[in-house]
Design a protein around this motif. Sequence first.
Motif, short mmCIF file in Angstrom:
data_model
loop_
_atom_site.label_atom_id
_atom_site.label_comp_id
_atom_site.label_asym_id
_atom_site.label_seq_id
_atom_site.Cartn_x
_atom_site.Cartn_y
_atom_site.Cartn_z
N PHE A 1 -6.90 1.82 -2.12
CA PHE A 1 -6.16 3.07 -2.27
C PHE A 1 -4.70 2.81 -2.60
N ALA A 2 -4.10 1.78 -1.98
CA ALA A 2 -2.70 1.43 -2.28
C ALA A 2 -2.55 1.05 -3.75
N LYS A 3 -3.48 0.26 -4.25
CA LYS A 3 -3.44 -0.14 -5.66
C LYS A 3 -3.61 1.07 -6.58
N GLN A 4 -4.49 1.98 -6.20
CA GLN A 4 -4.73 3.17 -7.01
C GLN A 4 -3.48 4.05 -7.05
N ILE A 5 -2.81 4.21 -5.91
CA ILE A 5 -1.59 5.02 -5.87
C ILE A 5 -0.50 4.37 -6.73
N GLN A 6 -0.38 3.05 -6.65
CA GLN A 6 0.62 2.34 -7.45
C GLN A 6 0.33 2.47 -8.95
N LEU B 1 5.13 0.99 -3.66
CA LEU B 1 4.77 0.41 -2.37
C LEU B 1 6.02 0.28 -1.52
N VAL B 2 6.02 0.88 -0.34
CA VAL B 2 7.15 0.82 0.59
C VAL B 2 6.87 -0.23 1.66
N GLN B 3 5.65 -0.22 2.19
CA GLN B 3 5.23 -1.21 3.19
C GLN B 3 3.83 -1.67 2.83
N ALA B 4 3.67 -2.95 2.61
CA ALA B 4 2.37 -3.51 2.24
C ALA B 4 1.34 -3.30 3.35
N PRO B 5 0.05 -3.28 2.99
CA PRO B 5 -0.99 -3.12 4.01
C PRO B 5 -0.85 -4.16 5.12
N GLY C 1 -2.80 -0.25 7.69
CA GLY C 1 -2.20 0.89 7.01
C GLY C 1 -1.17 0.41 6.01
N ALA C 2 -0.76 1.29 5.14
CA ALA C 2 0.28 1.00 4.15
C ALA C 2 1.11 2.26 3.95
N VAL C 3 2.33 2.07 3.51
CA VAL C 3 3.22 3.20 3.23
C VAL C 3 3.64 3.11 1.77
N LEU C 4 3.52 4.22 1.07
CA LEU C 4 3.90 4.30 -0.33
C LEU C 4 4.74 5.54 -0.53
N GLU D 1 1.31 7.79 3.63
CA GLU D 1 0.86 6.74 4.55
C GLU D 1 -0.66 6.78 4.56
N ILE D 2 -1.27 5.62 4.30
CA ILE D 2 -2.73 5.53 4.33
C ILE D 2 -3.12 4.58 5.45
N VAL D 3 -4.16 4.98 6.19
CA VAL D 3 -4.60 4.24 7.36
C VAL D 3 -6.11 4.05 7.27
N ALA D 4 -6.58 2.87 7.65
CA ALA D 4 -8.02 2.61 7.62
C ALA D 4 -8.76 3.56 8.56
#
Length: 93
Positions: free
Chosen positions: A51-56, A62-66, A77-80, A89-92
């Motif tokens: 999901f982080a890659k898709q958002i990027q 990317l603000v905070q890597a997974p 989780g990661a912050v974008l 913010e995405i969380v497993a």
Amino acid sequence: PYSDSDLMGQTMEYPDGGGAGLVLQHYSMSMHQYENNPVKHVSYVPDVDAFAKQIQSAGGTLVQAPAAMPAYGGRTGAVLADPDGVVIEIVAE
């Protein structure tokens, strides 16, 4: 960098735990500056990295890597940020 001791917030969820939830929160740590954008979107996803890659790839930053997030019980989780600066913010799951 997230810690429960820094969290001030309110969570609204469905009583059975299913469906969407709305989290209104603020971290009092100096490294998180939401002064000009006090809203963030939190989603629980099956694959944080994907999901982080898709958002990027859609223009997000990317603000905070997974990584493990203590505020979410150690779940990854990661912050974008989207192109408008809205924090995502995405969380497993």
